[in-house]
Enzyme design. Sequence first.
Site, mmCIF file in Angstrom:
data_model
loop_
_atom_site.group_PDB
_atom_site.id
_atom_site.type_symbol
_atom_site.label_atom_id
_atom_site.label_comp_id
_atom_site.label_asym_id
_atom_site.label_seq_id
_atom_site.Cartn_x
_atom_site.Cartn_y
_atom_site.Cartn_z
ATOM 1 N N CYS A 1 0.824 -1.200 0.000
ATOM 2 C CA CYS A 1 0.000 0.000 0.000
ATOM 3 C C CYS A 1 0.860 1.251 0.000
ATOM 4 O O CYS A 1 0.385 2.352 0.214
ATOM 5 C CB CYS A 1 -1.030 -0.010 1.112
ATOM 6 S SG CYS A 1 -0.398 0.204 2.755
ATOM 7 N N CYS B 1 -1.867 6.706 7.336
ATOM 8 C CA CYS B 1 -0.484 7.147 7.508
ATOM 9 C C CYS B 1 -0.167 7.322 8.988
ATOM 10 O O CYS B 1 0.937 7.046 9.434
ATOM 11 C CB CYS B 1 -0.240 8.458 6.797
ATOM 12 S SG CYS B 1 -0.654 8.406 5.061
#
Lengths: 297, 402
Positions: free
Chosen positions: A35, A106
Site C-alpha cells: 500500500c 499514515c
Amino acid sequence: MWEYSDKVREHFYNPRNSGPLDAANGIGDVGSIQCGDALRLMLKVDPQSEVILDAHFQTFGCGSAIASSSALTEIIKGMTLDEALNVSNQDIADYLDGLPPEKMHCSVMGREALQAAVANYRGEEWSDDHEEGALICKCFAIDAVMIEEVIRANNLTTVQDVTFYTKAGGGCAACHEGIEDILAKVLTEHASDGEAPPPRPAGNTAEAPAPAAKMTLVQKIHKIEEVLESVRPMLQRDHGDVALADVQGKKIYVHLTGACAGCMMEAATLGGIQQKMIEALGELVQVLPASHMPVDV
Amino acid sequence: MKPIYLDNNATTRVDPAVVEAMLPFFTEHFGNASSMHAFGSQVGRALKTARAQVQALIGAEHESEIIFTSCGTESDATAILSALKAQPERNTVIITAVEHPAILSLGEWLEKEGYIVHTLKVDKRGRIDLDEYKSMLHERVAVVSAMWANNETGTLFPVEEMAEIAAAKGIMFHTDAVQAVGKIPIDLKRTKIDMLSLSGHKLHAPKGIGALYLRRGCRFRPLLRGGHQERGRRAGTENSAAIVGLGKACELALEHLSTENTQVRGLRDQLEQGLLSQITHCFATGDTRHRLPNTSNIAFEYIEGEAILLLLNKLGIAASSGSACTSGSLEPSHVMRAMGIPYTAAHGTIRFSLSRWNTAEEIQHVISATPPIIEQLRKLSPYWSNNGPSESLGTGFSPTYA
Ligand SMILES: Cc1ncc(COP(=O)(O)O)c(C=O)c1O
C-alpha cells in the site's frame, strides 16, 4: 490534489528527525510496501528513566506519511515509553491540524511503529495484527476489513445497520453500493455455511430481546449511564461527548456535544446508542436528543 | 519561472483559437439546432462543420459516422452497452488488463449483471500476445474493446491488426482512442475498427465533450433515448459551443500532427534520456518503442510518487503518478501491476506528458530540477542507504512483491 494542512506541508518539506539514529536502542519497522508505506522508527531510550532521549525516522511513503512520521518523533521526544504508548492516531493527526480521511492510515502506521519500537527495546515480540482494506467510506475513513468484521460480529443485514455500528455510509452515501456488496458477500458465506442469520426487516428498530426481570427506575438509570459510558470513548475520539438529560417512560433524552451535535451523523449516533440501550435494558426504548424534550413537563 | 505543465494526458489547455471559435455560441449563436428559424439553422451549420472536422482527423468515411457525446467515458459506455444490447445472443466482452477505468469499471459491473468479461493480460512491457488474443475469440463474443494508447505509459496496442482479426470472426471491435486521437495519425476508413471513442479535453478542446465513431452498418442501440438529436443515436440538445470547440481542436490537431511526432517527440526523448542518465535505479515503463510521442513514464525505485509530485509541484512542475496515495486507494496503478512492476518501483512512477506548447527551456529545467528531489526523498527512505538500495534492513522491510 489532497487538501493538506499547512502543518502537514511544513513537516513534509522540512521533516524533523529524519535519517538513521546510530545510538538507537529500540527500532520498529512497520508498513506494507503494497500500500505504499513503510516506516522505520528509531528510539534512543534512557534505560534508567525509560525517557525517550531521541527519536528518528525513515519513511517510504507519501507526503502525509512523511509528515506523520516527523510529527510522531516530535511528539514522543522527552516522553517516557508508557506516555508515548498512549499517543493515539488522533493525537498525531491533531498535531498536524488534521489529515484527509484517505490518509488516516499514515498516522496508524506511526503508532504501530511506536509499539514495535517499544517492544523491540523491551525485548518483546510485536506482531502486526492490523489488517487494512480498501477505503469504502471516505466521509468517515472506514475500510472494507473493518466493515466486514463488524457485519460478521453483529450479524448485520442492512446498510443502515452498518452505518449505526461503524458510521460508514452516514455521510454522502456514495459508498452504499460498496457496503451492499460487502453485506452480500458476508451473507452468501453465511448461507453456504448453513447458518444464515434470521432475516431482519430493514430500517426498523431491532426486536426487543426476551423480556428481562423488571428493573426499578434507579437500576434502569444506572444501566443507561453504563451504556453511555461505554460509547463515550468512541465519541471523544471524534471530539464529541454524550450525557444523560432525562428519562421519561420509554424515551431517553441525551445531550450530544462537540463534533457529534447537529452533524449529519447525529441520527446515526443516536441509533447506535439506542441499539445498545435496547440490548442492555431488555426493552424497547427510544433515544432522542435533549432538544426533543417536551417543554411543558 | 512560469509553471511547467507536463500532465497533458490528464487534461490539456484549451487552445485560444478554440476558445475564440466557441465564444459566439454562448452569445449571438445561442439557438437550438433543431429549431426551424435562423437562430437554429446557424447552429445546425456549425455542428455540420464540426462533424466534418472530427471526421477528417480520424479519417472516417462518412460524416454521419460521428456521434457527439458528453465525454470519453460516455462514448466508451455507449459502445460496449450498444454491442451487448444489439446482439442479445452474445454475452461476452473482451477487454485488456490496462484499460482506463471507463472500461474496467464498466466491465466489473457487467460481470455483476451476469455478462462474461475476459481480460487480456500484458507482458512486462505492457504488450499483449496476439495468439492469446486469437484464442479468446468465439461466437459468443459481442465486442472486443482495446485502447489504442495507454494513458499512463503511452503504449500503443496494435488495434488495427486486432480489429482485422475480430472482423474475420464476425466480432465487433471498439477502441478507446481517447489518448491517441490528435497524437498519432488515424485513418479509420482503412481499418476494420467498428467503434472508436475520443474525448475533447485531451486534444485542447474543452472538458465535457466527446465523440463516438460508429462505422456505417454497425448495429447500434443508443444509451440515451429521447429527442432525435444525433439521428436518434444520442438524445439531448447538442452542447453546440463545445461541439464547435471540438471541431476546431480537431482541425488544429490535424495541422499539428507532424509537430507532435517531431518536436514533441524530440523533447520527450530529451527529457527521458536526461533523467535516466542522471538518476540511478530508475527506468522507463511500457513499450518504449511503440508509444505516444508525448508520454514518458519513469519508475523511480525506493521512493513514493506522491512525495515526488509534491516536491515537483513546489517548483512549479506539474506531472502525475501511478502511486496508490495519489488515488486514495491502497494499491498502486493497475497498469503498473498488470506489467508486473515491483511495488517498490510501481509506487514511484511519474508520468510526464507533453504538449505542443512545451519548450526546450522547460524540459531543461525539469531535467535539472528532478535529480535533487529524488535524492532528497531517497535519503528519507528506509529502503535506501548512502548511494544504493539498503541491504541491512530488518525482516520487516523485505518487500513483498505479491
Ligand atoms: C484512455 C482514456 N479513456 C477514457 C478517458 C475518459 O475520458 P473523459 O474524461 O472525457 O470521460 C480517459 C481520460 O481520463 C482516458 O485517458
